[in-house]
Design a protein around this motif. Structure first.
Motif, PDB file in Angstrom:
ATOM      1  N   ARG A  57       0.817  -1.210   0.000  1.00  0.00           N
ATOM      2  CA  ARG A  57       0.000   0.000   0.000  1.00  0.00           C
ATOM      3  C   ARG A  57       0.854   1.264   0.000  1.00  0.00           C
ATOM      4  O   ARG A  57       0.404   2.320  -0.467  1.00  0.00           O
ATOM      5  N   THR A  58       2.078   1.164   0.490  1.00  0.00           N
ATOM      6  CA  THR A  58       2.961   2.329   0.521  1.00  0.00           C
ATOM      7  C   THR A  58       3.286   2.828  -0.878  1.00  0.00           C
ATOM      8  O   THR A  58       3.288   4.035  -1.140  1.00  0.00           O
ATOM      9  N   VAL A  59       3.590   1.906  -1.798  1.00  0.00           N
ATOM     10  CA  VAL A  59       4.050   2.327  -3.133  1.00  0.00           C
ATOM     11  C   VAL A  59       2.977   2.185  -4.206  1.00  0.00           C
ATOM     12  O   VAL A  59       3.211   2.528  -5.360  1.00  0.00           O
ATOM     13  N   ALA A  60       1.800   1.679  -3.859  1.00  0.00           N
ATOM     14  CA  ALA A  60       0.744   1.459  -4.855  1.00  0.00           C
ATOM     15  C   ALA A  60       0.125   2.775  -5.315  1.00  0.00           C
ATOM     16  O   ALA A  60       0.069   3.771  -4.571  1.00  0.00           O
TER      17      ALA A  60
ATOM     18  N   PRO B 184      -4.626   0.226  -7.437  1.00  0.00           N
ATOM     19  CA  PRO B 184      -3.813  -0.337  -6.356  1.00  0.00           C
ATOM     20  C   PRO B 184      -2.957  -1.545  -6.720  1.00  0.00           C
ATOM     21  O   PRO B 184      -2.056  -1.901  -5.956  1.00  0.00           O
ATOM     22  N   ASP B 185      -3.221  -2.159  -7.861  1.00  0.00           N
ATOM     23  CA  ASP B 185      -2.384  -3.279  -8.281  1.00  0.00           C
ATOM     24  C   ASP B 185      -1.134  -2.825  -9.041  1.00  0.00           C
ATOM     25  O   ASP B 185      -0.294  -3.651  -9.415  1.00  0.00           O
ATOM     26  N   ARG B 186      -1.014  -1.522  -9.245  1.00  0.00           N
ATOM     27  CA  ARG B 186       0.096  -0.960 -10.009  1.00  0.00           C
ATOM     28  C   ARG B 186       0.919  -0.029  -9.113  1.00  0.00           C
ATOM     29  O   ARG B 186       0.369   0.688  -8.270  1.00  0.00           O
ATOM     30  N   ILE B 187       2.237  -0.023  -9.302  1.00  0.00           N
ATOM     31  CA  ILE B 187       3.089   0.868  -8.544  1.00  0.00           C
ATOM     32  C   ILE B 187       2.855   2.308  -9.006  1.00  0.00           C
ATOM     33  O   ILE B 187       2.634   2.564 -10.193  1.00  0.00           O
ATOM     34  N   LEU B 188       2.835   3.239  -8.073  1.00  0.00           N
ATOM     35  CA  LEU B 188       2.631   4.649  -8.395  1.00  0.00           C
ATOM     36  C   LEU B 188       3.707   5.112  -9.375  1.00  0.00           C
ATOM     37  O   LEU B 188       4.894   4.833  -9.172  1.00  0.00           O
ATOM     38  N   PRO B 189       3.339   5.793 -10.456  1.00  0.00           N
ATOM     39  CA  PRO B 189       4.352   6.200 -11.441  1.00  0.00           C
ATOM     40  C   PRO B 189       5.539   6.940 -10.842  1.00  0.00           C
ATOM     41  O   PRO B 189       6.682   6.742 -11.277  1.00  0.00           O
ATOM     42  N   ALA B 190       5.307   7.769  -9.840  1.00  0.00           N
ATOM     43  CA  ALA B 190       6.405   8.507  -9.214  1.00  0.00           C
ATOM     44  C   ALA B 190       7.367   7.596  -8.471  1.00  0.00           C
ATOM     45  O   ALA B 190       8.514   7.988  -8.198  1.00  0.00           O
TER      46      ALA B 190
ATOM     47  N   ASP C  93       7.983   4.371  -9.601  1.00  0.00           N
ATOM     48  CA  ASP C  93       8.295   3.286 -10.527  1.00  0.00           C
ATOM     49  C   ASP C  93       9.643   3.546 -11.200  1.00  0.00           C
ATOM     50  O   ASP C  93       9.859   4.614 -11.786  1.00  0.00           O
ATOM     51  N   SER C  94      10.549   2.575 -11.138  1.00  0.00           N
ATOM     52  CA  SER C  94      11.839   2.719 -11.804  1.00  0.00           C
ATOM     53  C   SER C  94      11.719   2.622 -13.321  1.00  0.00           C
ATOM     54  O   SER C  94      12.657   2.966 -14.042  1.00  0.00           O
ATOM     55  N   GLY C  95      10.569   2.120 -13.800  1.00  0.00           N
ATOM     56  CA  GLY C  95      10.337   2.015 -15.227  1.00  0.00           C
ATOM     57  C   GLY C  95       9.920   0.642 -15.690  1.00  0.00           C
ATOM     58  O   GLY C  95       9.367   0.491 -16.783  1.00  0.00           O
ATOM     59  N   ASP C  96      10.150  -0.383 -14.852  1.00  0.00           N
ATOM     60  CA  ASP C  96       9.767  -1.738 -15.261  1.00  0.00           C
ATOM     61  C   ASP C  96       8.479  -2.195 -14.593  1.00  0.00           C
ATOM     62  O   ASP C  96       8.068  -3.341 -14.747  1.00  0.00           O
ATOM     63  N   HIS C  97       7.846  -1.313 -13.823  1.00  0.00           N
ATOM     64  CA  HIS C  97       6.567  -1.576 -13.154  1.00  0.00           C
ATOM     65  C   HIS C  97       6.674  -2.665 -12.079  1.00  0.00           C
ATOM     66  O   HIS C  97       5.659  -3.199 -11.630  1.00  0.00           O
TER      67      HIS C  97
END
Length: 442
Positions: free
Chosen positions: A402-405, A410-416, A418-422
């Motif tokens: 939940r911290t980085v979602a 919520p099933d995806r990492i927040l774009p900010a 995300d290193s780029g590979d999701h």
């Protein structure tokens, strides 16, 4: 995002754990009385690792660590498979504990021949392959400047007088005159390693170190003793896979979540050593051909024998879930059920508690849009995370999921984050993870 689940009575085991692998470290309960006749000991595969004390009464604690791996080249060329011959290798590490003496740990866990170390030094880093003038200290091994690490063994140097400050970057230089054969290494260093042909131990300049690698070789620990924190036994081990290892963070920037956690602890006036035992690609249940022995095997060596530790943060399982559905960088691994993954975590928790360690469990971070993204994998991740949050099996829980979602997905990492590979967080994502930890619960 981290909540205390239950209060666990701390138990101390009086039995030596069995292992078929060489023991790297032994955490002993009787800190006040344990002594050794020497500050350096080469360990055969069945030998016991050193205790906390030397004959001079020093109490040693980890300041930097990494987990050794078998030689491989899954993501491109490195120096592990061919090893070294008449090479000087410089490796830079940032320590998270201070002291007045320092020593290093070298591992030949996966070597096929004895490792001959012709000489070694520790110095303050000046950038690149250079060191600060006048800072180098010769490291000795049972009083000698050279040493041999047996096949499958571990070697601790003698302690050298060396003032070390937390968050200082040190350079460890190894001169390997003889052919080493395949080298025990750590694939993802998050830092640059430098190599030069011939003996360049005494070089202040980095001019001769024209070859670089993104891995570390033989060096698995830096320990300190003395100073104001002499008798502290409150270190933290972060144990897991690539997200603990720091894949996705900037090279040579020390922005992995364990780095950020150590900085946060220091900023609050409660500095503690944080030791990173993540291995990219590692699994709890399965061995792999490229990402190290499974957590159930390596946990004893990499965590339970670490000196000066009180807490372990356990974040691992996404590669167990996704490993059977991808064929990169190696063949798919056997399918792992949620029940099997939970059983594995329970085993690690039980082993940690038997050693008197507190265990913080972490939820698995989002994978939507990554190569692990399938409906079946997502269902497993959700089920495992529900167990982490509600089972009470851990002493505390941190909800990295939940911290980085992304709140809107919520099933995806927040774009900010995300290193780029999701899959892997960016530097900002790792900072958010460190900020989610409840320092009081640690």
């Amino acid at each position: 995002m981290m909540t205390t689940m239950r209060s666990t009575q701390i138990l101390r085991s009086t039995q030596t754990p069995r292992s078929t692998q060489p023991l790297r470290r032994t955490a002993t309960a009787l800190l006040a009385t344990a002594t050794l006749a020497t500050a350096s000991l080469a360990l055969a595969p069945t030998a016991l690792a050193t205790a906390h004390h030397t004959a001079a009464g020093a109490v040693w604690r980890g300041a930097w660590a990494t987990s050794p791996q078998e030689p491989s080249a899954p993501l491109g060329p490195n120096w592990s498979q061919q090893g070294f011959a008449n090479h000087t290798v410089r490796q830079t590490v940032r320590v998270s504990a201070s002291g007045t003496r320092a020593r290093i740990e070298l591992s030949n866990r996966y070597g096929t021949t004895p490792l001959r170390v012709t000489g070694a030094t520790v110095a303050r880093t000046a950038g690149g392959g250079a060191i600060q003038a006048g800072s180098a200290r010769t490291l000795r091994f049972d009083g000698r400047t050279s040493a041999t690490v047996p096949v499958g063994g571990t070697l601790l140097s003698d302690g050298a007088p060396f003032q070390v400050e937390a968050f200082e970057t040190l350079t460890v230089t190894l001169y390997l005159a003889d052919e080493t054969g395949p080298a025990t290494y750590h694939q993802f260093a998050g830092a640059t390693t430098y190599r030069a042909g011939g003996d360049h131990r005494a070089d202040v300049s980095g001019a001769a170190f024209t070859e670089t690698s993104a891995s570390t070789y033989y060096l698995t620990g830096v320990e300190v003793s003395g100073g104001r924190d002499t008798f502290r036994r409150d270190g933290i081990v972060t144990f897991g896979d690539s997200i603990t290892d720091g894949v996705g963070s900037a090279t040579d920037a020390d922005n992995r979540y364990p780095d950020e956690l150590a900085e946060r602890l220091a900023a609050t006036g409660s500095p503690r050593a944080v030791l990173n035992h993540g291995i990219a690609g590692n699994q709890v249940v399965n061995d792999t051909t490229w990402a190290g022995e499974k957590a159930l095997t390596r946990f004893r060596e990499d965590v339970l024998n670490e000196r000066g530790v009180r807490t372990v943060i356990l974040l691992e399982g996404i590669n167990d879930i996704g490993g059977s559905t991808v064929s990169f960088p190696a063949a798919p691994t056997p399918d792992v059920s949620v029940a099997a993954l939970i059983k594995g975590h329970k085993t690690l928790i039980r082993q940690a508690h038997a050693k008197g360690l507190k265990v913080v469990g972490a939820t698995l971070t989002p994978v939507k849009g990554s190569f692990y993204d399938t409906p079946a994998n997502e269902a497993k991740r959700d089920a495992f995370n529900a167990w982490v949050r509600t089972s009470g099996a851990y002493d505390a829980v941190v909800d990295f999921d939940r911290t980085v979602a992304d709140p809107s997905d919520p099933d995806r990492i927040l774009p900010a984050y995300d290193s780029g590979d999701h899959l892997h967080p960016s530097d900002a994502g790792y900072r958010a993870m460190a900020a989610a930890l409840d320092l009081d619960a640690l």
